[in-house]
Write an enzyme that holds these catalytic residues in place. Structure first.
Site: not given
Ligand code: NAD
Length: 526
Positions: A186, A213, A263, A318, A419
């Site tokens: 997101f 989403e 994440s 991140c 985190e």
């Molecule tokens: P998230 O893991 O909740 O969601 C990421 C994606 O995975 C979304 O499209 C979501 O719909 C999908 N998703 C969520 N739960 C799922 C599941 N159980 N099974 C399959 N798909 C699933 O992450 P977020 O809250 O949207 O983003 C924040 C996280 O992203 C933080 O941990 C941040 O550090 C990380 N992030 C990392 C980087 C990097 O380059 N390392 C960059 C940006 C964000």
């Protein structure tokens, strides 16, 4: 819900999280998004905007105002199936399209992104909460990735060597992998898909994008621009949804490569499941980024940079600083200055002028962050600046937390190790740079580590020894430009090749080595 129909700018009746109310509708934004901003949103498959097979939808909520912006469908297997078929069909011709022709679409996209930057930035701020300046900055990085991918006729070249044996030549060529997919988080709705998308299609692949989403509107708008480039149908596809869509992508036999950012627990799950289904995977995960401050650092600059790193994008980056480690005499001057920087930060709705920090994404996220602050206190930390439960006038329904600083953080506790993904900075003190590097290297995370110093020798030691994929020296957000890989080590990354630049080109191509001999030449040799 946004109203539909043809009206001019003006006051309209809007239904949102707080019921019906009057609001100001801007004609430019309204006119441009009205066609496909159906409620719920449409998917874009095979060059068509189409209704999802979803049986459920989620509200997309402005985190500052709590207004419902639209609804996102939780698409199903059938939608992924349709997108995969469209991608596979388009791939046959797209891979044969010369790279010099493929990049013409990216040139068009670059100019459309520039033309619509203001409007896209507002959409990001409305659904994600960050300030308009932060939204514009992330779009600039998206555009930069399009520019780099325009170099594909050179970047995609292989290499060769004549006479590897007498009369025998060997040639390495790069070919696209097929249908690929991007699953995005997101926090950077306008930038992160661009770490992959321009390279995927420039290399001759087709692509399915699944945005978060929580923030689907930005990609909806970007796909309108992609449509306007007149890319052949099926080259790019958009499927909204959550876990069901992700699982369908991971299991689909036609999809060959998957780029994920999110994440760490989800990154690990996606990586393992995708790899088990034989796909090439690149999965960027979470982070916990330390800043190390040595006594010889320029304290005024360091504090300003550290505050921007920790509190910019409300800490939902991140590459956000999450813990600052002062070494030796740096402790007192840094602590005082960072506390004052935290207190003076202007918090509010990101569309308002002068606002320096917006809300966090959801009420659940706000509660989780506040819970972690409480946990930190239980583990012995003291709250130096408390940003919980602020009054943000006019935005009482928003998910606001002001910048928060905890000091005397337990090096093994939650504030030092978990985190937080919010505007919270933990302060710790250590005696030597070696202790600080040991703290960095002891972490499960490896996204970024930064050092503030005026000593070249200390900087070199840190750069050499710190175990993280992105290193900042007197830099607080060490975000690589588009022509460098967006690196990440340990639990911050699962896979091998990263996003952006040459790594992305390698990820989106497979190598083929041709060993060849021609008998006429060969017979001449002997
Ligand atoms: P998230 O893991 O909740 O969601 C990421 C994606 O995975 C979304 O499209 C979501 O719909 C999908 N998703 C969520 N739960 C799922 C599941 N159980 N099974 C399959 N798909 C699933 O992450 P977020 O809250 O949207 O983003 C924040 C996280 O992203 C933080 O941990 C941040 O550090 C990380 N992030 C990392 C980087 C990097 O380059 N390392 C960059 C940006 C964000």
């Amino acid at each position: 819900m946004l109203p539909f129909g043809s009206v001019k700018s003006g006051v309209v009746l809007i239904f949102g999280g707080k019921g019906w109310r009057f609001g100001w509708l801007e004609k430019t934004i309204y006119e441009k998004i009205q066609v496909h901003l159906k409620n719920p949103l449409l998917n874009y498959i095979n060059g068509q905007w189409c209704a999802s097979h979803a049986t459920e939808c989620l509200n997309v909520i402005n985190p500052a105002t709590a207004d419902i912006l639209t609804q996102v469908p939780l698409s199903a297997n059938d939608d992924v199936e349709a997108a995969a078929v469209a991608g596979a069909t388009a791939f046959k011709n797209w891979r044969r399209t010369p790279p010099t022709t493929r990049v013409q679409y990216l040139f068009k996209l670059k100019s459309l992104l520039e033309k619509h930057l203001e409007e896209l930035a507002r959409t990001i701020t409305q659904e994600c909460g960050k300030t308009i300046a932060e939204s514009k900055a992330e779009l600039q990085r998206a555009i930069e990735n399009v520019e780099v991918a325009c170099g594909i006729p050179i970047l995609m070249q292989g290499y060769n060597l004549e006479d590897v044996a007498r009369g025998i030549d060997e040639i390495m060529i790069r070919q696209p992998v097929g249908v690929t997919a991007i699953i995005a988080p997101f926090n950077f709705p306008g930038m992160i898909p661009f770490w992959f998308l321009p390279y995927a299609i420039a290399c001759g692949n087709t692509c399915i994008v699944k945005p978060s989403e929580k923030v689907p509107l930005t990609m909806q708008k970007v796909f309108e621009l992609l449509e306007a480039t007149e890319l052949p149908k099926g080259v790019v596809n958009l499927v909204h949804g959550t876990k069901e869509v992700v699982d369908a992508i991971l299991e689909h036999p036609t999809i060959r490569g998957i780029s994920f950012v999110g994440s760490s627990p989800v990154a690990q799950y996606v990586y393992s499941k995708g790899a088990a289904h034989g796909k090439r995977m690149q999965c960027q995960g979470g982070a916990k980024n330390p800043l190390i401050v040595l006594p010889d650092a320029d304290m005024e600059m360091t504090t300003r940079i550290a505050a921007d790193s920790a509190f910019g994008c409300a800490g939902q980056r991140c590459l956000a600083a999450s813990v600052a480690v002062t070494v030796g005499e740096a402790r007192h001057s840094f602590t005082e200055a960072i506390a004052s920087a935290a207190q003076s930060r202007v918090v509010g709705y990101g569309l308002q002028e002068g606002v320096e920090m917006g809300p966090v994404i959801t009420p659940q996220s706000q509660a989780r962050i506040e819970g972690l602050i409480q946990q930190g206190e239980k583990e012995g930390a003291t709250v130096l600046v408390d940003g919980r439960h602020p009054q943000v006038s006019g935005y009482e329904q928003g998910n606001f937390i002001r910048p928060t600083i905890l000091q005397n953080v337990n090096p093994k506790g939650s504030i030092a190790r978990t985190e937080i993904f919010g505007p919270v900075l933990g302060l710790m003190h250590l005696e030597t740079i070696e202790d600080a590097i040991a703290f960095v290297n002891n972490s499960q995370w490896g996204n970024m580590a930064c050092l503030f110093t005026s000593s070249g020798a200390a900087a070199r030691q840190f750069r050499y020894e710190a175990e993280a994929g992105n290193i900042g020296i007197n830099i607080g957000v060490a975000a690589p430009m588009a022509f460098f890989p967006f690196s990440g080590w340990k639990d911050s990354f699962y896979g091998d090749l990263h996003g952006q630049g040459r790594d992305a080109v390698e990820f989106f191509t497979q190598t083929k080595v041709v060993v060849e001999r021609w008998f006429k030449d060969w017979s001449r040799q002997f």
